[in-house]
Design a protein around this motif. Structure first.
Motif, PDB file in Angstrom:
ATOM      1  N   SER A 163      28.661  45.938  -8.883  1.00  0.00           N
ATOM      2  CA  SER A 163      27.231  45.700  -8.660  1.00  0.00           C
ATOM      3  C   SER A 163      26.642  46.583  -7.562  1.00  0.00           C
ATOM      4  O   SER A 163      25.427  46.582  -7.357  1.00  0.00           O
ATOM      5  CB  SER A 163      26.997  44.230  -8.294  1.00  0.00           C
ATOM      6  N   LYS A 189      25.197  49.775  -5.611  1.00  0.00           N
ATOM      7  CA  LYS A 189      24.489  51.015  -5.909  1.00  0.00           C
ATOM      8  C   LYS A 189      24.111  51.713  -4.606  1.00  0.00           C
ATOM      9  O   LYS A 189      24.265  51.168  -3.523  1.00  0.00           O
ATOM     10  CB  LYS A 189      23.237  50.727  -6.751  1.00  0.00           C
ATOM     11  N   SER A 194      19.131  48.343   0.760  1.00  0.00           N
ATOM     12  CA  SER A 194      19.578  48.578  -0.612  1.00  0.00           C
ATOM     13  C   SER A 194      18.786  47.672  -1.549  1.00  0.00           C
ATOM     14  O   SER A 194      18.627  46.475  -1.276  1.00  0.00           O
ATOM     15  CB  SER A 194      21.077  48.291  -0.743  1.00  0.00           C
ATOM     16  N   ASN A 225      18.163  45.405  -4.602  1.00  0.00           N
ATOM     17  CA  ASN A 225      18.939  44.549  -5.497  1.00  0.00           C
ATOM     18  C   ASN A 225      18.392  44.610  -6.919  1.00  0.00           C
ATOM     19  O   ASN A 225      17.264  45.055  -7.156  1.00  0.00           O
ATOM     20  CB  ASN A 225      18.910  43.101  -4.997  1.00  0.00           C
ATOM     21  N   ALA A 226      19.178  44.123  -7.864  1.00  0.00           N
ATOM     22  CA  ALA A 226      18.782  44.155  -9.277  1.00  0.00           C
ATOM     23  C   ALA A 226      17.529  43.335  -9.543  1.00  0.00           C
ATOM     24  O   ALA A 226      16.758  43.642 -10.458  1.00  0.00           O
ATOM     25  CB  ALA A 226      19.939  43.647 -10.143  1.00  0.00           C
ATOM     26  N   LYS A 270      23.047  56.093  -8.530  1.00  0.00           N
ATOM     27  CA  LYS A 270      21.731  56.196  -7.902  1.00  0.00           C
ATOM     28  C   LYS A 270      20.931  54.920  -8.125  1.00  0.00           C
ATOM     29  O   LYS A 270      21.157  54.179  -9.084  1.00  0.00           O
ATOM     30  CB  LYS A 270      20.979  57.407  -8.450  1.00  0.00           C
ATOM     31  N   ASN A 271      19.980  54.713  -7.233  1.00  0.00           N
ATOM     32  CA  ASN A 271      19.223  53.470  -7.236  1.00  0.00           C
ATOM     33  C   ASN A 271      17.823  53.742  -6.704  1.00  0.00           C
ATOM     34  O   ASN A 271      17.614  54.680  -5.927  1.00  0.00           O
ATOM     35  CB  ASN A 271      19.934  52.448  -6.334  1.00  0.00           C
ATOM     36  N   ASP A 272      16.851  52.950  -7.123  1.00  0.00           N
ATOM     37  CA  ASP A 272      15.535  53.033  -6.504  1.00  0.00           C
ATOM     38  C   ASP A 272      15.638  52.585  -5.053  1.00  0.00           C
ATOM     39  O   ASP A 272      16.559  51.855  -4.672  1.00  0.00           O
ATOM     40  CB  ASP A 272      14.534  52.149  -7.247  1.00  0.00           C
ATOM     41  N   GLU A 273      14.684  53.012  -4.251  1.00  0.00           N
ATOM     42  CA  GLU A 273      14.733  52.699  -2.830  1.00  0.00           C
ATOM     43  C   GLU A 273      13.886  51.478  -2.496  1.00  0.00           C
ATOM     44  O   GLU A 273      12.907  51.165  -3.184  1.00  0.00           O
ATOM     45  CB  GLU A 273      14.247  53.892  -2.011  1.00  0.00           C
TER      46      GLU A 273
END
Length: 207
Positions: free
Chosen positions: A79, A81, A101, A103-104, A200-203
């Motif tokens: 989970s 990222k 970070s 979260n989903a 990668k993940n959105d900020e």
């Protein structure tokens, strides 16, 4: 001046101004505004193994790699990222660290620490109030405009675990640096399956 001591402030040099120019976008992002004037007036140095400009670690970093022998990571690796860290050196040589970070569910996980400098070059110590552990953190390797490899020994109740983090100024690093991180993690006792290059993940929005 003794090793680890902080010198008196001096007038800024062209080299210091160049460093400021490089981190100006990061400072603007953190402040949430544009600076029409971003001129270095004074700077201070610390004698360690050579002279270290505090400003070089400053600014925004992306967490690219994460490796640990801690048991909790086995259940949470899938989970995890990419997140961000804002590092802010203080006037006395300590390091403010703010992590975020996304979260989903769209919420943001945030945490901050104040790491205290030591007489050992590149070594900082801090206590995590959230996790109730003692942290011995070292900057193992860095090119401050590209990446930083950080090794931390976390101790709680007499039990120590290792955490290695690979940070970058952008969201991508070359395969040579990813391999350097992987090999360093293996050398510090972390199993291959516990070494992760984070997706990668959105900020998170600015706090």
């Amino acid at each position: 001046m003794k090793c680890g001591g902080v010198a008196e402030a001096k007038d800024a040099t062209p080299e210091v101004q160049q460093i400021c120019d490089e981190v100006k976008p990061l400072a603007e992002e953190k402040a949430g505004k544009k600076f029409d004037v971003f001129v270095a007036k004074k700077f201070t140095t610390q004698v360690v193994a050579g002279t270290n400009f505090f400003i070089k670690m400053a600014g925004k970093w992306y967490l690219i790699g994460f490796a640990t022998n801690a048991q909790w990571f086995i259940n949470h690796r899938a989970s995890m990222k990419m997140g961000t860290a804002i590092l802010t050196p203080t006037a006395n040589g300590n390091l403010e660290m703010s992590y975020a970070s996304l979260n989903a569910d769209g919420s943001c996980w945030r945490m901050s620490h104040l790491a205290e400098k030591t007489n050992v070059p590149g070594k900082f110590i801090f206590k995590s109030e959230r996790w109730n552990n003692e942290n011995d953190m070292r900057v193992v390797d860095a090119r401050y405009n590209e990446y930083a490899l950080i090794h931390t020994i976390k101790t709680k109740g007499g039990v120590s675990t290792v955490l290695n983090k690979l940070y970058a100024r952008g969201t991508d690093l070359g395969p040579d640096l990813l391999e350097k991180f992987r090999q360093f993690s293996l050398d510090t006792g972390i199993l291959p399956e516990n070494i992760a290059i984070l997706p990668k993940n959105d900020e998170c929005p600015a706090a």
